[in-house]
Design a protein around this motif. Structure first.
Motif, PDB file in Angstrom:
ATOM      1  N   SER A 193       2.079   1.404  10.535  1.00 32.00           N
ATOM      2  CA  SER A 193       1.982   0.246  10.498  1.00 32.00           C
ATOM      3  C   SER A 193       2.971   0.045  10.938  1.00 32.00           C
ATOM      4  O   SER A 193       3.687  -1.103  11.341  1.00 32.00           O
ATOM      5  CB  SER A 193       1.827  -0.082   8.948  1.00 32.00           C
ATOM      6  N   SER A 251     -10.874   5.011   7.657  1.00 31.76           N
ATOM      7  CA  SER A 251     -10.954   4.051   8.537  1.00 31.76           C
ATOM      8  C   SER A 251     -10.500   3.024   8.505  1.00 31.76           C
ATOM      9  O   SER A 251     -10.122   2.678   9.604  1.00 31.76           O
ATOM     10  CB  SER A 251     -12.536   3.180   8.067  1.00 31.76           C
ATOM     11  N   ALA A 252      -9.729   2.620   7.488  1.00 33.85           N
ATOM     12  CA  ALA A 252      -8.248   1.417   7.567  1.00 33.85           C
ATOM     13  C   ALA A 252      -6.764   2.886   8.543  1.00 33.85           C
ATOM     14  O   ALA A 252      -6.797   1.211   9.605  1.00 33.85           O
ATOM     15  CB  ALA A 252      -7.511   1.581   6.296  1.00 33.85           C
ATOM     16  N   TYR A 302       0.629   6.390   8.119  1.00 29.24           N
ATOM     17  CA  TYR A 302      -0.185   4.945   7.390  1.00 29.24           C
ATOM     18  C   TYR A 302       1.460   3.929   7.900  1.00 29.24           C
ATOM     19  O   TYR A 302       1.473   3.170   7.996  1.00 29.24           O
ATOM     20  CB  TYR A 302      -0.595   4.212   6.032  1.00 29.24           C
ATOM     21  N   SER A 338      -8.721   2.097  11.886  1.00 33.11           N
ATOM     22  CA  SER A 338      -8.372   0.682  12.498  1.00 33.11           C
ATOM     23  C   SER A 338      -7.008   0.694  13.573  1.00 33.11           C
ATOM     24  O   SER A 338      -7.044  -0.400  14.078  1.00 33.11           O
ATOM     25  CB  SER A 338      -9.117  -0.152  11.612  1.00 33.11           C
ATOM     26  N   ARG A 345       0.651  -1.074   0.048  1.00 30.35           N
ATOM     27  CA  ARG A 345       0.649  -0.183   0.354  1.00 30.35           C
ATOM     28  C   ARG A 345       0.537   1.263   0.019  1.00 30.35           C
ATOM     29  O   ARG A 345       0.692   2.100  -0.544  1.00 30.35           O
ATOM     30  CB  ARG A 345      -0.646  -0.130   1.487  1.00 30.35           C
ATOM     31  N   LYS A 371     -12.030   5.281   3.257  1.00 27.12           N
ATOM     32  CA  LYS A 371     -12.190   4.372   3.055  1.00 27.12           C
ATOM     33  C   LYS A 371     -10.462   3.987   4.226  1.00 27.12           C
ATOM     34  O   LYS A 371     -10.406   3.447   4.795  1.00 27.12           O
ATOM     35  CB  LYS A 371     -11.890   3.031   1.968  1.00 27.12           C
TER      36      LYS A 371
END
Length: 105
Positions: free
Chosen positions: A98, A38-39, A94, A42, A3, A35
């Motif tokens: 991550s 939202s990711a 992100y 989470s 990603r 979207k």
């Protein structure tokens, strides 16, 4: 990681777009940004749970919190966000979240 590579490639592609293309991409980002947000939400929630155990370095917690806080305005108001700004901020956040989650495992 895939990603991240896709987001980075998209960010580079956006820099070369014409005004019409940028407007179309802005519309697509505004449509799909929920979207991505939202990711991120989470991932951040999972991070907070793990961080509460004390297994994550304080410096990582500070980085993740800063990244998350930097993206929240975009997620709250996507209509006033440009495609480039949204993509870059979301990609940065992100990667940070991550990476921190992987370090915690």
């Amino acid at each position: 990681m895939q990603r991240t590579a896709i987001l980075a490639a998209a960010a580079l592609a956006l820099s070369a777009c014409t005004t019409t293309q940028t407007a179309q991409i802005d519309t697509a980002i505004q449509t799909n940004l929920p979207k991505a947000c939202s990711a991120l939400e989470s991932g951040y929630t999972a991070f907070v749970v793990i961080a509460a155990t004390g297994k994550i370095k304080a410096s990582a917690v500070v980085k993740v919190d800063a990244a998350y806080q930097g993206v929240r305005p975009i997620c709250r108001d996507p209509a006033n966000t440009t495609a480039v700004d949204a993509l870059i901020r979301a990609a940065q956040a992100y990667v940070i979240v991550s990476t921190a989650l992987k370090q915690a495992e």
